[in-house]
Design an enzyme around this catalytic site. Structure first.
Site, short mmCIF file in Angstrom:
data_model
loop_
_atom_site.label_atom_id
_atom_site.label_comp_id
_atom_site.label_asym_id
_atom_site.label_seq_id
_atom_site.Cartn_x
_atom_site.Cartn_y
_atom_site.Cartn_z
N ASP A 30 1.07 -1.38 0.44
CA ASP A 30 0.24 -0.14 -0.37
C ASP A 30 0.92 1.41 -0.04
O ASP A 30 1.59 1.48 0.31
CB ASP A 30 -0.39 -0.18 1.33
CG ASP A 30 -2.07 0.74 1.32
OD1 ASP A 30 -3.43 0.53 1.01
OD2 ASP A 30 -1.98 1.88 1.06
N ILE A 31 0.60 2.11 -0.73
CA ILE A 31 1.39 3.13 -1.10
C ILE A 31 0.99 4.24 0.25
O ILE A 31 2.62 5.32 0.16
CB ILE A 31 1.09 4.12 -2.47
CG1 ILE A 31 1.76 5.19 -2.96
CG2 ILE A 31 -0.31 4.99 -1.72
CD1 ILE A 31 1.57 5.37 -4.09
N ASN A 86 -12.98 -3.22 2.46
CA ASN A 86 -14.01 -2.30 2.04
C ASN A 86 -14.74 -2.41 1.13
O ASN A 86 -14.25 -2.58 0.12
CB ASN A 86 -13.09 -0.63 2.46
CG ASN A 86 -12.45 -0.45 3.71
OD1 ASN A 86 -12.59 -1.50 4.70
ND2 ASN A 86 -11.13 -0.01 3.48
N GLY A 92 -16.03 2.86 3.53
CA GLY A 92 -14.62 3.55 3.04
C GLY A 92 -14.02 2.64 1.99
O GLY A 92 -12.61 3.44 2.05
N HIS A 99 -10.86 -5.20 -3.64
CA HIS A 99 -8.95 -5.55 -2.48
C HIS A 99 -9.81 -6.29 -1.12
O HIS A 99 -9.95 -5.56 0.01
CB HIS A 99 -8.31 -4.10 -3.04
CG HIS A 99 -8.75 -3.20 -1.89
ND1 HIS A 99 -9.58 -2.15 -2.83
CD2 HIS A 99 -8.37 -2.75 -1.50
CE1 HIS A 99 -9.95 -1.60 -2.36
NE2 HIS A 99 -9.41 -1.38 -1.32
N HIS A 101 -7.38 -5.64 2.00
CA HIS A 101 -5.88 -5.02 2.80
C HIS A 101 -5.52 -6.30 4.08
O HIS A 101 -5.96 -6.59 4.44
CB HIS A 101 -6.18 -4.27 3.99
CG HIS A 101 -6.39 -2.87 3.19
ND1 HIS A 101 -6.22 -1.69 2.32
CD2 HIS A 101 -8.46 -2.83 2.68
CE1 HIS A 101 -6.85 -0.87 2.37
NE2 HIS A 101 -7.84 -1.43 1.88
P1 AMP Z 1 -9.81 1.45 -0.01
O1 AMP Z 1 -9.75 2.35 1.06
O2 AMP Z 1 -10.15 0.71 0.94
O3 AMP Z 1 -10.21 1.36 -1.29
O4 AMP Z 1 -8.47 1.23 0.22
C1 AMP Z 1 -7.61 1.47 -1.33
C2 AMP Z 1 -6.04 1.66 -1.07
O5 AMP Z 1 -5.12 1.71 -2.03
C3 AMP Z 1 -5.68 2.42 0.26
O6 AMP Z 1 -5.19 2.10 1.68
C4 AMP Z 1 -4.24 3.96 -0.48
O7 AMP Z 1 -3.50 4.10 0.31
C5 AMP Z 1 -4.14 2.86 -1.25
N1 AMP Z 1 -3.76 3.29 -2.87
C6 AMP Z 1 -3.73 3.78 -3.67
N2 AMP Z 1 -3.45 4.22 -4.69
C7 AMP Z 1 -1.92 3.05 -4.29
C8 AMP Z 1 -1.35 3.10 -5.66
N3 AMP Z 1 -1.03 3.60 -6.74
N4 AMP Z 1 0.02 1.92 -4.84
C9 AMP Z 1 -0.64 1.49 -3.86
N5 AMP Z 1 -1.99 1.90 -2.95
C10 AMP Z 1 -2.71 2.91 -3.27
#
Ligand code: AMP
Length: 111
Positions: A30-31, A86, A92, A99, A101
């Site tokens: 995760d970024i 989520n 959220g 995906h 986490h």
């Molecule tokens: P959600 O809120 O469950 O949709 O989580 C989306 C997740 O994607 C968040 O934790 C972001 O930090 C992560 N995210 C968004 N863009 C990227 C990216 N380019 N590379 C890695 N993680 C990302």
């Protein structure tokens, strides 16, 4: 070209710190990590969320769940890990591509 960021990561069109990939799934860091280890596991195929999973997706969903402990072990999370999916704005979900986490590596806050 897809405008889904996770589809583009899966296709290698935008960079990500990938830790695993096979023909059906990709996992990457995760970024904006919320724990020492914070991975995201996605199916390559664009599925918006848990809401739209169909009976035909059950094998894929099961394989995705079974992959999580393997990724956790490979990330050194011998003591356990947390998984979060989520779903929708009320849950959220910010990225509309299914995906999971995978978090761990430190004391996580209680729910
Ligand atoms: P959600 O809120 O469950 O949709 O989580 C989306 C997740 O994607 C968040 O934790 C972001 O930090 C992560 N995210 C968004 N863009 C990227 C990216 N380019 N590379 C890695 N993680 C990302």
């Amino acid at each position: 070209m897809s405008d889904c960021i996770f589809c583009r990561i899966a296709a290698g069109e935008i960079p990500a710190d990938k830790v695993y990939e096979d023909e059906r799934f990709v996992a990457f860091r995760d970024i904006a990590p919320k724990a020492k280890v914070h991975l995201l596991l996605i199916p390559r195929r664009h599925i918006e969320s848990l809401e739209v999973l169909e009976t035909a997706d059950e094998a894929l969903a099961g394989a995705m769940l079974r992959l999580l402990p393997r990724l956790a072990r490979e990330a050194g999370l011998e003591e356990g890990f947390r998984t979060i999916i989520n779903t929708g704005p009320g849950g959220g979900q910010e990225v509309p591509h299914l995906h999971c986490h995978l978090l761990g590596g430190e004391d996580l806050p209680g729910f």
